[in-house]
Design a protein around this motif. Structure first.
Motif, PDB file in Angstrom:
ATOM      1  N   ILE A  11       0.761  -1.067  -0.065  1.00 16.14           N
ATOM      2  CA  ILE A  11       0.154  -0.005  -0.050  1.00 16.14           C
ATOM      3  C   ILE A  11       0.937   1.236  -0.212  1.00 16.14           C
ATOM      4  O   ILE A  11       0.656   2.106  -0.784  1.00 16.14           O
ATOM      5  N   PHE A  12       2.036   1.220   0.791  1.00 16.81           N
ATOM      6  CA  PHE A  12       2.888   2.482   0.682  1.00 16.81           C
ATOM      7  C   PHE A  12       3.548   2.529  -0.623  1.00 16.81           C
ATOM      8  O   PHE A  12       3.456   3.934  -1.248  1.00 16.81           O
ATOM      9  N   SER A  13       3.768   1.517  -1.221  1.00 11.54           N
ATOM     10  CA  SER A  13       4.578   1.663  -2.697  1.00 11.54           C
ATOM     11  C   SER A  13       3.370   2.307  -3.499  1.00 11.54           C
ATOM     12  O   SER A  13       3.787   2.925  -4.355  1.00 11.54           O
ATOM     13  N   LEU A  14       2.213   1.885  -3.521  1.00 12.71           N
ATOM     14  CA  LEU A  14       0.991   2.207  -4.511  1.00 12.71           C
ATOM     15  C   LEU A  14       1.085   3.779  -4.186  1.00 12.71           C
ATOM     16  O   LEU A  14       1.018   4.630  -5.166  1.00 12.71           O
ATOM     17  N   ILE A  15       0.843   4.113  -2.855  1.00  9.82           N
ATOM     18  CA  ILE A  15       0.629   5.656  -2.546  1.00  9.82           C
ATOM     19  C   ILE A  15       1.857   6.488  -2.967  1.00  9.82           C
ATOM     20  O   ILE A  15       1.723   7.566  -3.355  1.00  9.82           O
ATOM     21  N   PHE A  16       3.012   5.856  -2.606  1.00  6.23           N
ATOM     22  CA  PHE A  16       4.258   6.694  -2.918  1.00  6.23           C
ATOM     23  C   PHE A  16       4.361   6.847  -4.370  1.00  6.23           C
ATOM     24  O   PHE A  16       4.814   7.982  -4.896  1.00  6.23           O
ATOM     25  N   GLY A  17       3.993   5.931  -5.486  1.00  8.95           N
ATOM     26  CA  GLY A  17       3.861   5.928  -6.705  1.00  8.95           C
ATOM     27  C   GLY A  17       2.938   7.200  -7.039  1.00  8.95           C
ATOM     28  O   GLY A  17       3.341   7.854  -8.060  1.00  8.95           O
ATOM     29  N   MET A  18       1.823   7.332  -6.573  1.00  7.62           N
ATOM     30  CA  MET A  18       0.812   8.571  -6.678  1.00  7.62           C
ATOM     31  C   MET A  18       1.458   9.871  -6.390  1.00  7.62           C
ATOM     32  O   MET A  18       1.306  10.837  -6.946  1.00  7.62           O
ATOM     33  N   PHE A  19       2.214   9.749  -5.056  1.00 12.55           N
ATOM     34  CA  PHE A  19       2.904  10.902  -4.491  1.00 12.55           C
ATOM     35  C   PHE A  19       4.047  11.242  -5.589  1.00 12.55           C
ATOM     36  O   PHE A  19       4.037  12.577  -6.015  1.00 12.55           O
ATOM     37  N   TYR A  69       7.567  -6.847  -6.294  1.00 12.03           N
ATOM     38  CA  TYR A  69       6.025  -6.362  -6.509  1.00 12.03           C
ATOM     39  C   TYR A  69       6.114  -4.969  -5.715  1.00 12.03           C
ATOM     40  O   TYR A  69       5.021  -4.371  -6.019  1.00 12.03           O
ATOM     41  N   PHE A  70       6.791  -4.803  -4.816  1.00  9.56           N
ATOM     42  CA  PHE A  70       6.726  -3.146  -4.473  1.00  9.56           C
ATOM     43  C   PHE A  70       7.184  -2.337  -5.453  1.00  9.56           C
ATOM     44  O   PHE A  70       6.418  -1.218  -5.514  1.00  9.56           O
ATOM     45  N   ILE A  71       8.000  -2.718  -6.262  1.00  7.78           N
ATOM     46  CA  ILE A  71       8.407  -1.729  -7.611  1.00  7.78           C
ATOM     47  C   ILE A  71       7.362  -1.876  -8.573  1.00  7.78           C
ATOM     48  O   ILE A  71       7.098  -0.832  -9.137  1.00  7.78           O
ATOM     49  N   ILE A  72       6.642  -2.805  -8.677  1.00 10.43           N
ATOM     50  CA  ILE A  72       5.484  -3.035  -9.598  1.00 10.43           C
ATOM     51  C   ILE A  72       4.511  -2.164  -9.133  1.00 10.43           C
ATOM     52  O   ILE A  72       3.891  -1.450  -9.883  1.00 10.43           O
ATOM     53  N   MET A  73       4.113  -2.139  -7.782  1.00  7.50           N
ATOM     54  CA  MET A  73       3.185  -1.369  -7.004  1.00  7.50           C
ATOM     55  C   MET A  73       3.557   0.219  -7.309  1.00  7.50           C
ATOM     56  O   MET A  73       2.673   1.103  -7.484  1.00  7.50           O
ATOM     57  N   LEU A  74       4.768   0.546  -7.221  1.00  6.18           N
ATOM     58  CA  LEU A  74       5.229   1.841  -7.188  1.00  6.18           C
ATOM     59  C   LEU A  74       5.094   2.136  -8.839  1.00  6.18           C
ATOM     60  O   LEU A  74       4.542   3.443  -8.760  1.00  6.18           O
ATOM     61  N   PHE A  75       5.287   1.659  -9.656  1.00  6.43           N
ATOM     62  CA  PHE A  75       4.946   1.852 -11.126  1.00  6.43           C
ATOM     63  C   PHE A  75       3.445   2.157 -11.633  1.00  6.43           C
ATOM     64  O   PHE A  75       3.046   2.894 -12.038  1.00  6.43           O
ATOM     65  N   LEU A  76       2.759   1.126 -10.776  1.00  4.67           N
ATOM     66  CA  LEU A  76       1.329   1.181 -10.909  1.00  4.67           C
ATOM     67  C   LEU A  76       0.794   2.448 -10.352  1.00  4.67           C
ATOM     68  O   LEU A  76      -0.211   3.218 -10.873  1.00  4.67           O
ATOM     69  N   GLY A  77       1.153   2.778  -9.043  1.00  4.59           N
ATOM     70  CA  GLY A  77       0.846   4.170  -8.277  1.00  4.59           C
ATOM     71  C   GLY A  77       1.153   5.246  -9.101  1.00  4.59           C
ATOM     72  O   GLY A  77       0.468   6.131  -9.197  1.00  4.59           O
TER      73      GLY A  77
END
Length: 98
Positions: A11-19, A69-77
Motif C-alpha cells: 500500500i505504501f508503494s502504491l501511494i508513494f507512486g501516486m505521490f 512486487y513493491f516496485i510493480i506497485m510503485l509503477f502502478l501508483g
C-alpha cells in the motif's frame, strides 16, 4: 516478513507512486525546460531525492526489504497518479517556471 508488513509495504508503494506522479507533474516545467545542463541537474536531484525518501520510508516500514512486487506497485501508483494529476501541468505555480 509477515503478511501485515507486506500489505503495508504494498500500500505504501502504491501511494508513494501516486505521490511521485504528483511531484513529477508539479515540477514538470522545471524538469523539462531550460538548457540541457540545468535539466540534467534538476532531473538528477529530483530522482535522487524521491528515491532516497522512498527507501528511507520503506526502511521504517519493513527494514528496507525490497521485492519486485513493491516496485510493480510503485509503477502502478505512478501511472494511476499521473492520469489524475496531469492537469496540474497547465497551471503556472511559481515564478521559477519562467
Amino acid at each position: 516478513m509477515n503478511l501485515e508488513i507486506q500489505l503495508q509495504s504494498l500500500i505504501f508503494s502504491l501511494i508513494f507512486g501516486m505521490f511521485f506522479a504528483l511531484m513529477f507533474n508539479l515540477f514538470y516545467r522545471v524538469l523539462f525546460r531550460g538548457k540541457i545542463v540545468f535539466r540534467l541537474i534538476t532531473n538528477f536531484i529530483f530522482v535522487i531525492a524521491n528515491a532516497l525518501l522512498y527507501f528511507l520510508l520503506l526502511k521504517i516500514i519493513n527494514n528496507g526489504i525490497i521485492h519486485l512486487y513493491f516496485i510493480i506497485m510503485l509503477f502502478l501508483g505512478f501511472f494511476i497518479g499521473n492520469k489524475k494529476t496531469k492537469v496540474i501541468r497547465k497551471y503556472k505555480l511559481s515564478a521559477i517556471y519562467d
